[in-house]
Enzyme design. Sequence first.
Site, PDB file in Angstrom:
ATOM      1  N   ALA A 119      27.789  32.964  43.420  1.00 31.09           N
ATOM      2  CA  ALA A 119      27.179  31.707  42.991  1.00 31.09           C
ATOM      3  C   ALA A 119      27.337  31.639  41.482  1.00 31.09           C
ATOM      4  O   ALA A 119      27.454  32.667  40.812  1.00 31.09           O
ATOM      5  CB  ALA A 119      25.708  31.707  43.377  1.00 31.09           C
ATOM      6  N   GLU A 137      28.909  36.170  50.895  1.00 33.41           N
ATOM      7  CA  GLU A 137      28.052  35.488  51.877  1.00 33.41           C
ATOM      8  C   GLU A 137      28.803  34.332  52.562  1.00 33.41           C
ATOM      9  O   GLU A 137      28.597  34.074  53.743  1.00 33.41           O
ATOM     10  CB  GLU A 137      26.767  34.997  51.199  1.00 33.41           C
ATOM     11  CG  GLU A 137      25.854  36.174  50.835  1.00 33.41           C
ATOM     12  CD  GLU A 137      24.680  35.757  49.979  1.00 33.41           C
ATOM     13  OE1 GLU A 137      24.917  35.230  48.870  1.00 33.41           O
ATOM     14  OE2 GLU A 137      23.525  35.959  50.403  1.00 33.41           O
TER      15      GLU A 137
HETATM   16  N1  COA Z   1      29.162  32.805  37.906  1.00 35.58           N
HETATM   17  C1  COA Z   1      29.606  32.158  36.815  1.00 35.58           C
HETATM   18  N2  COA Z   1      30.727  32.474  36.166  1.00 35.58           N
HETATM   19  C2  COA Z   1      31.446  33.506  36.650  1.00 35.58           C
HETATM   20  C3  COA Z   1      31.037  34.236  37.780  1.00 35.58           C
HETATM   21  C4  COA Z   1      29.847  33.840  38.419  1.00 35.58           C
HETATM   22  N3  COA Z   1      29.389  34.447  39.520  1.00 35.58           N
HETATM   23  N4  COA Z   1      31.930  35.215  38.005  1.00 35.58           N
HETATM   24  C5  COA Z   1      32.876  35.105  37.054  1.00 35.58           C
HETATM   25  N5  COA Z   1      32.577  34.073  36.226  1.00 35.58           N
HETATM   26  C6  COA Z   1      33.333  33.607  35.068  1.00 35.58           C
HETATM   27  C7  COA Z   1      33.122  34.508  33.854  1.00 35.58           C
HETATM   28  O1  COA Z   1      31.916  34.169  33.194  1.00 35.58           O
HETATM   29  C8  COA Z   1      34.362  34.183  33.044  1.00 35.58           C
HETATM   30  O2  COA Z   1      34.178  32.920  32.420  1.00 35.58           O
HETATM   31  P1  COA Z   1      34.585  32.737  30.854  1.00 35.58           P
HETATM   32  O3  COA Z   1      36.068  33.021  30.823  1.00 35.58           O
HETATM   33  O4  COA Z   1      34.255  31.301  30.579  1.00 35.58           O
HETATM   34  O5  COA Z   1      33.790  33.740  30.101  1.00 35.58           O
HETATM   35  C9  COA Z   1      35.425  33.987  34.112  1.00 35.58           C
HETATM   36  O6  COA Z   1      34.721  33.699  35.317  1.00 35.58           O
HETATM   37  C10 COA Z   1      36.291  35.204  34.344  1.00 35.58           C
HETATM   38  O7  COA Z   1      35.436  36.303  34.646  1.00 35.58           O
HETATM   39  P2  COA Z   1      35.473  37.704  33.855  1.00 35.58           P
HETATM   40  O8  COA Z   1      34.130  38.330  33.997  1.00 35.58           O
HETATM   41  O9  COA Z   1      35.988  37.498  32.475  1.00 35.58           O
HETATM   42  O10 COA Z   1      36.570  38.486  34.712  1.00 35.58           O
HETATM   43  P3  COA Z   1      36.699  40.063  34.869  1.00 35.58           P
HETATM   44  O11 COA Z   1      38.003  40.296  35.537  1.00 35.58           O
HETATM   45  O12 COA Z   1      36.445  40.751  33.572  1.00 35.58           O
HETATM   46  O13 COA Z   1      35.517  40.495  35.876  1.00 35.58           O
HETATM   47  C11 COA Z   1      34.112  40.280  37.832  1.00 35.58           C
HETATM   48  C12 COA Z   1      35.529  40.065  37.205  1.00 35.58           C
HETATM   49  C13 COA Z   1      34.153  39.636  39.229  1.00 35.58           C
HETATM   50  C14 COA Z   1      33.833  41.773  37.972  1.00 35.58           C
HETATM   51  C15 COA Z   1      33.052  39.616  36.933  1.00 35.58           C
HETATM   52  O14 COA Z   1      33.455  38.272  36.648  1.00 35.58           O
HETATM   53  C16 COA Z   1      31.672  39.579  37.543  1.00 35.58           C
HETATM   54  O15 COA Z   1      30.991  40.577  37.590  1.00 35.58           O
HETATM   55  N6  COA Z   1      31.227  38.363  37.982  1.00 35.58           N
HETATM   56  C17 COA Z   1      29.902  38.167  38.490  1.00 35.58           C
HETATM   57  C18 COA Z   1      29.770  38.712  39.895  1.00 35.58           C
HETATM   58  C19 COA Z   1      28.368  38.521  40.410  1.00 35.58           C
HETATM   59  O16 COA Z   1      27.423  39.127  39.946  1.00 35.58           O
HETATM   60  N7  COA Z   1      28.236  37.675  41.431  1.00 35.58           N
HETATM   61  C20 COA Z   1      27.017  37.456  42.099  1.00 35.58           C
HETATM   62  C21 COA Z   1      26.355  36.239  41.607  1.00 35.58           C
HETATM   63  S1  COA Z   1      24.861  35.961  42.487  1.00 35.58           S
END
Ligand code: COA
Length: 260
Positions: free
Chosen positions: A66, A115
């Site tokens: 999300a 999910e």
């Molecule tokens: N919500 C909002 N934005 C998200 C997102 C999420 N769940 N997951 C990724 N993004 C965004 C990042 O903020 C980033 O945006 P930006 O470029 O404007 O800063 C972009 O997507 C790319 O993500 P980034 O984190 O830079 O990629 P990465 O390869 O370094 O890491 C993940 C990948 C998946 C490990 C990491 O993005 C992450 O941990 N995301 C959240 C996962 C999460 O907790 N999901 C559950 C939500 S309830």
Amino acid sequence: MNLENILLENENGIATIIIDRPSKLNALNKKTISELHHAFKETDNDPKVKVIIITGSGEKAFVAGADISEFADFSVSEGAQLASEGQAMLFDFVANLSTPVIAAVNGFALGGGLELALAAHFRVASDNAKMGLPEVSLGVIPGYGGTQRLPQLVGKGRAMEMIMTAGMIDANTALSYGLVNHVTTQEELLPLAEKIASKIMRNSSVAIAAAITSINAGFKDGENGFDTEVTQFGHCFGTADFKEGTQAFLQKRRADFQGE
Ligand code: COA
């Protein structure tokens, strides 16, 4: 509806819904959830669509969860509303569709992304996929059905560990857990999902809908899955597909189901 965050392809009885926010790793914001609701509803109502495939655009993510930026300052009641509205609009909605839904997990499937895959009727994954429910690392729990659907698929102990550690598992671990049915290369993922869809499409869509209803009933509070099966079994006898299927067998020919 003007679709900004999803792409919809519709070919040979297979509708493919592609979540298309690659710069945010296809994170589910409110608009995307609403567009997905619309796309699932429309394709489910289209008699020409026999199977729906849901996947993410780009090579990195199915859905990374999300959209955290949208709910970071929510209150208790707003949090509860977020979960209940999301479940009604998308997650329960997908799980209860009468058209089969296959999730083609093409990369990160985290939080709401996993999910969504769990809400699909079954899952296939590419070998780069990573799956997890990291919500407790954000101080919250899965709110789109993850605490219920993950244990149903992988067992309580594995679900407890995945949710408590907030860790990710790779595609082959997901395969060994029964979370996904098949693992293949990134290039072969959609062709594999389409191949399975083609097999499904040879069968009676009304019988498949009855099977989905019956299988889901066993996981619903207050419903007796065996009773539902009896009712749905009986219902099938009143369909044109049943007459066609049994006649075709007796006449040693392939059935030509009309889905009626
Ligand atoms: N919500 C909002 N934005 C998200 C997102 C999420 N769940 N997951 C990724 N993004 C965004 C990042 O903020 C980033 O945006 P930006 O470029 O404007 O800063 C972009 O997507 C790319 O993500 P980034 O984190 O830079 O990629 P990465 O390869 O370094 O890491 C993940 C990948 C998946 C490990 C990491 O993005 C992450 O941990 N995301 C959240 C996962 C999460 O907790 N999901 C559950 C939500 S309830």
